[in-house]
Motif scaffolding. Structure first.
Motif, PDB file in Angstrom:
ATOM      1  N   GLU A 184     -15.400  30.225  21.550  1.00 25.38           N
ATOM      2  CA  GLU A 184     -14.948  30.841  20.327  1.00 25.38           C
ATOM      3  C   GLU A 184     -13.756  30.381  19.555  1.00 25.38           C
ATOM      4  N   ARG A 187     -14.715  26.700  18.116  1.00 23.63           N
ATOM      5  CA  ARG A 187     -15.396  26.809  16.877  1.00 23.63           C
ATOM      6  C   ARG A 187     -14.757  27.500  15.885  1.00 23.63           C
ATOM      7  N   ALA A 188     -13.738  28.260  15.912  1.00 18.93           N
ATOM      8  CA  ALA A 188     -12.985  29.001  14.876  1.00 18.93           C
ATOM      9  C   ALA A 188     -11.935  28.072  14.340  1.00 18.93           C
ATOM     10  N   SER A 189     -11.681  26.925  14.894  1.00 20.43           N
ATOM     11  CA  SER A 189     -10.554  26.125  14.471  1.00 20.43           C
ATOM     12  C   SER A 189     -11.162  24.886  14.181  1.00 20.43           C
TER      13      SER A 189
END
Length: 303
Positions: A184, A187-189
């Motif tokens: 998470e 993928r959020a960066s």
């Protein structure tokens, strides 16, 4: 039996004199002690199994990352390894199975089942073709992964991580890395943020074994005796000028995973310390401490 109890026996090695009755008492006491040790061993094993079940249920699958070996890569002359590369490697290891083979695709019960192929790296890593090519080559050059010429299977070197039982010799330099939390975060960066996220890997040697606090005495379990790292200490560990301490602090505590902070600042009367979210990294084996830590990071602070 009565005659035996009344007889006198002498230990030839020690010269100790005992009656048959005393020998009989010693025999049954030793049997009881052996039985109690066996029960104690079974109890410890059951507690450990219960802990592993609870931790998987609460936080999902994990692997043990041997961070001391991983961080040595940053000190290897000519390796040109930075914190961004380390974070990308840690992310990649969240795809290993119990044989350290990388798997990706055809999910079943939340787990990737297909063998990850080299051509999958671009999709998995979310980087440009040029970056993926360089990343793959560095993984091979540093012997972080091996690729089977016939099957194309990629296997991560167990020197750096593994799933399953942790050897006693590795306990002081390894940590649980929870797969979904790291995925998470990744993928959020974006790729420019990977360097900052990799800084947390550099802080793992300072994570307390039970309380997940960054400190100087990581094996200390008594809260009153723990010596927390200051933000100046953290800057020195990460190689930053202490003059930039507050900016570094702001950058680190602003990172979130699932809406919850990755690092938390605890402050009282000019004394402060920092803890790491156990949903990402956790060393300990105490289910009550773990639950308390999870609850702490789940609290929503409203301004």
């Amino acid at each position: 039996m009565n005659n035996f109890r009344e007889e006198i026996f002498i230990n030839k090695d020690t010269g100790q004199v005992l009656s048959g009755k005393e020998l009989e008492i010693q025999y049954f006491e030793s049997k009881e002690e052996a039985h109690n040790r066996k029960l104690e061993g079974l109890d410890k094993r059951k507690k450990k199994e219960a802990f592993e079940e609870c931790i998987s249920a609460m936080l999902g699958a994990f692997n043990f990352t041997h961070y001391s070996e991983t961080l040595k890569l940053m000190e290897t002359e000519g390796a040109e390894v930075d914190s961004a590369f380390i974070f990308r490697f840690i992310y990649l290891t969240t795809f290993i199975d119990f044989e350290n083979v990388l798997r990706y695709g055809a999910k079943f019960r939340g787990k990737d089942k297909l063998i990850m192929e080299v051509k999958d790296l671009g999709e998995v890593m979310g980087l440009s073709r040029n970056h993926v090519t360089k990343f793959k080559q560095k993984l091979i050059d540093l012997k972080l992964i091996s690729i089977d010429d016939e099957t194309g299977t990629m296997t991560v070197n167990t020197k750096y991580c593994h799933k399953g039982k942790l050897k006693n010799s590795l306990k002081g330099s390894s940590i649980r890395v929870f797969e979904e939390g790291v995925k998470e975060l990744y993928r959020a960066s974006n790729s420019k943020e990977h360097k900052k996220l990799g800084l947390f890997i550099q802080l793992l040697p300072y994570l307390n074994v039970q309380h997940n606090v960054l400190c100087k005495n990581t094996e200390e379990t008594n809260p009153a005796e723990i010596k927390p790292l200051t933000i100046q200490d953290i800057c020195r560990v990460l190689g930053y000028n202490v003059k930039n301490a507050r900016r570094i602090e702001k950058d680190l505590i602003s990172i979130t995973v699932g809406g919850k902070p990755l690092m938390m600042l605890h402050w009282h009367n000019f004394a402060y310390m920092y803890s790491i979210n156990p949903r990402i990294f956790y060393k300990g084996n105490d289910i009550e401490s773990l639950q308390s830590l999870i609850n702490l990071f789940d609290i929503r602070v409203r301004g």
